[in-house]
Design an enzyme around this catalytic site. Structure first.
Site, PDB file in Angstrom:
ATOM      1  N   GLN A   1       0.730  -1.288   0.009  1.00 43.76           N
ATOM      2  CA  GLN A   1      -0.036  -0.085  -0.121  1.00 43.76           C
ATOM      3  C   GLN A   1       0.824   1.123   0.251  1.00 43.76           C
ATOM      4  O   GLN A   1       1.880   1.277   0.565  1.00 43.76           O
ATOM      5  CB  GLN A   1      -0.839  -0.085   1.307  1.00 43.76           C
ATOM      6  CG  GLN A   1      -1.979   1.105   1.264  1.00 43.76           C
ATOM      7  CD  GLN A   1      -3.403   0.820   2.053  1.00 43.76           C
ATOM      8  OE1 GLN A   1      -3.166  -0.305   2.710  1.00 43.76           O
ATOM      9  NE2 GLN A   1      -3.901   1.842   2.531  1.00 43.76           N
TER      10      GLN A   1
ATOM     11  N   SER B   1       4.019  -6.425   2.830  1.00 46.71           N
ATOM     12  CA  SER B   1       2.662  -6.369   3.174  1.00 46.71           C
ATOM     13  C   SER B   1       1.721  -7.021   2.337  1.00 46.71           C
ATOM     14  O   SER B   1       1.595  -8.028   2.052  1.00 46.71           O
ATOM     15  CB  SER B   1       2.582  -4.932   3.784  1.00 46.71           C
ATOM     16  OG  SER B   1       1.206  -5.021   4.887  1.00 46.71           O
ATOM     17  N   LEU B   2       0.575  -6.372   2.129  1.00 38.57           N
ATOM     18  CA  LEU B   2      -0.440  -6.455   0.956  1.00 38.57           C
ATOM     19  C   LEU B   2       0.175  -7.350  -0.242  1.00 38.57           C
ATOM     20  O   LEU B   2      -0.237  -8.168  -0.492  1.00 38.57           O
ATOM     21  CB  LEU B   2      -1.080  -5.207   0.458  1.00 38.57           C
ATOM     22  CG  LEU B   2      -1.445  -5.326  -0.921  1.00 38.57           C
ATOM     23  CD1 LEU B   2      -2.768  -5.967  -0.994  1.00 38.57           C
ATOM     24  CD2 LEU B   2      -1.836  -3.769  -1.404  1.00 38.57           C
TER      25      LEU B   2
ATOM     26  N   ARG C   1      -9.556  -7.094   3.774  1.00 38.38           N
ATOM     27  CA  ARG C   1      -8.167  -6.855   4.699  1.00 38.38           C
ATOM     28  C   ARG C   1      -8.340  -5.429   5.096  1.00 38.38           C
ATOM     29  O   ARG C   1      -7.983  -4.908   6.204  1.00 38.38           O
ATOM     30  CB  ARG C   1      -7.153  -7.471   4.141  1.00 38.38           C
ATOM     31  CG  ARG C   1      -5.850  -7.240   4.837  1.00 38.38           C
ATOM     32  CD  ARG C   1      -4.717  -8.005   4.189  1.00 38.38           C
ATOM     33  NE  ARG C   1      -3.162  -7.857   4.760  1.00 38.38           N
ATOM     34  CZ  ARG C   1      -2.456  -6.894   4.490  1.00 38.38           C
ATOM     35  NH1 ARG C   1      -2.880  -5.858   3.601  1.00 38.38           N
ATOM     36  NH2 ARG C   1      -1.202  -6.773   5.144  1.00 38.38           N
TER      37      ARG C   1
ATOM     38  N   HIS D   1       0.159  -3.091  11.218  1.00 36.25           N
ATOM     39  CA  HIS D   1       1.367  -3.826  11.851  1.00 36.25           C
ATOM     40  C   HIS D   1       1.818  -3.672  12.951  1.00 36.25           C
ATOM     41  O   HIS D   1       2.920  -3.558  13.438  1.00 36.25           O
ATOM     42  CB  HIS D   1       2.547  -4.100  10.831  1.00 36.25           C
ATOM     43  CG  HIS D   1       2.337  -4.235   9.351  1.00 36.25           C
ATOM     44  ND1 HIS D   1       1.750  -5.576   8.970  1.00 36.25           N
ATOM     45  CD2 HIS D   1       2.032  -3.832   8.129  1.00 36.25           C
ATOM     46  CE1 HIS D   1       1.783  -5.736   7.743  1.00 36.25           C
ATOM     47  NE2 HIS D   1       1.728  -4.535   7.221  1.00 36.25           N
TER      48      HIS D   1
ATOM     49  N   GLN E   1       0.465 -11.760  10.056  1.00 28.55           N
ATOM     50  CA  GLN E   1       1.247 -10.540   9.421  1.00 28.55           C
ATOM     51  C   GLN E   1       0.451  -9.356   9.658  1.00 28.55           C
ATOM     52  O   GLN E   1       1.057  -8.325   9.629  1.00 28.55           O
ATOM     53  CB  GLN E   1       1.145 -10.990   7.783  1.00 28.55           C
ATOM     54  CG  GLN E   1       1.912  -9.857   7.077  1.00 28.55           C
ATOM     55  CD  GLN E   1       1.070  -9.441   5.882  1.00 28.55           C
ATOM     56  OE1 GLN E   1      -0.077  -8.839   6.014  1.00 28.55           O
ATOM     57  NE2 GLN E   1       1.675  -9.845   4.734  1.00 28.55           N
TER      58      GLN E   1
END
Length: 307
Positions: free
Chosen positions: A11, A95-96, A120, A200, A249
């Site tokens: 992102q 991440s994503l 998500r 996170h 995660q």
């Protein structure tokens, strides 16, 4: 033959117009955008191509948008791969982007992944009321220095969210927790990030719990090539390990430096190729390992050059 470590952005790489040039030039790109629109029940393609920017930036829109464009870039490259002198030896996503990497490795279907990251994004946004969380990037400090300045467990939340490159670490938490951290850290270059939620960190626990239920209902297969996951900075062939790491995660730190160094050590790639909008990850890799050739696949021109 060139051994490639494929990277997929997270992102923040979204921008209005992303994917439009590819969709105009390639029927395959049009088909993938149409699959995304159908899976989501709204015209993601139109938001990607035309905006508005504030809508594309929404976490629940940005995540499927980035995944879709990365998948378009990867699959268009793959169409020419049978005659290409390049071999994928590993993959990772930030991440994503881990979902994009797993789609490329055919561990998760594109339709499942695009629906998952849409949810998500919603869950992450809903987990923390707007204005109560904060993320900052700290430059020029070691992990040990950051950890020493974090508030003690049980109080206000401030945790390492991303270890992106040597001297670039992101901390996330409550506004008060991050402020306490900054004050304890002392002299350092600290940049407040423009984000909709503190990703996170433990404040994302409600999002993790919701996403875990959705992850339980999708099919995950053994990846075609190793995908280094953010939570462990390791690759696994076990679909259940992959599933659990995707859940963990959400609150866990993105161990990007370790993902890169572990993949390079184990798989010996000669180049890193980033599939999707922007060049953030190849930029980070430049700071982690200067010996790797860096390529960005994000346009018809780039695809032609990479063939």
């Amino acid at each position: 033959m060139t051994n490639i470590f494929t990277l997929f952005p997270g992102q923040g790489s979204q921008k209005v117009g992303m994917g439009k040039e590819l969709a105009d030039a390639y029927p395959t790109a049009q088909e993938i955008f149409a699959l995304a629109d159908k899976a989501l029940g709204f015209e993601l393609s139109q938001i990607c191509f035309e905006g508005p920017s504030d809508k594309l930036t929404l976490t629940e829109i940005a995540q499927p948008a980035i995944l879709t464009v990365s998948t378009v870039c990867y699959r268009l490259w793959k169409q020419g791969a049978p005659t290409s002198p390049h071999t994928i030896v590993a993959a990772a996503g930030h991440s994503l982007g881990e979902y994009s990497a797993l789609v490329a490795a055919e561990a998760i279907s594109f339709e499942d992944a695009v629906r998952l990251v849409n949810k998500r994004g919603k869950y992450m946004q809903e987990a923390v009321p707007v204005g109560t969380g904060k993320m900052v990037a700290v430059l020029g400090k070691e992990v040990s220095e950051i950890e020493a300045a974090l508030p003690a467990p049980g109080g206000e939340v401030a945790q390492i969210a991303n270890i992106n490159a040597p001297g670039q670490i992101v901390v996330a938490g409550s506004v008060a927790g991050v402020q306490q951290f900054v004050e304890r850290l002392g002299a350092a270059k600290v940049i407040e990030l423009t984000v909709s939620a503190p990703f996170h960190c433990d404040l994302m626990k409600p999002a993790e719990e919701k996403l875990r239920k959705d992850l339980a209902n999708i099919d995950i297969k053994k990846p075609l090539f190793p995908v280094y996951q953010n939570f462990t900075a390791q690759a696994s062939d076990d679909p259940e390990v992959i599933r659990e790491n995707l859940a963990l995660q959400v609150c866990g730190r993105v161990r990007w430096v370790e993902c890169v160094t572990n993949a390079v050590s184990a798989r010996s790639p000669e180049a890193v190729w980033e599939y999707g909008a922007g060049n953030v990850l190849t930029g980070l890799v430049k700071r982690i390992n200067t010996s790797l050739t860096r390529v960005n696949i994000d346009s018809p021109t780039a695809l032609s050059a990479a063939a």
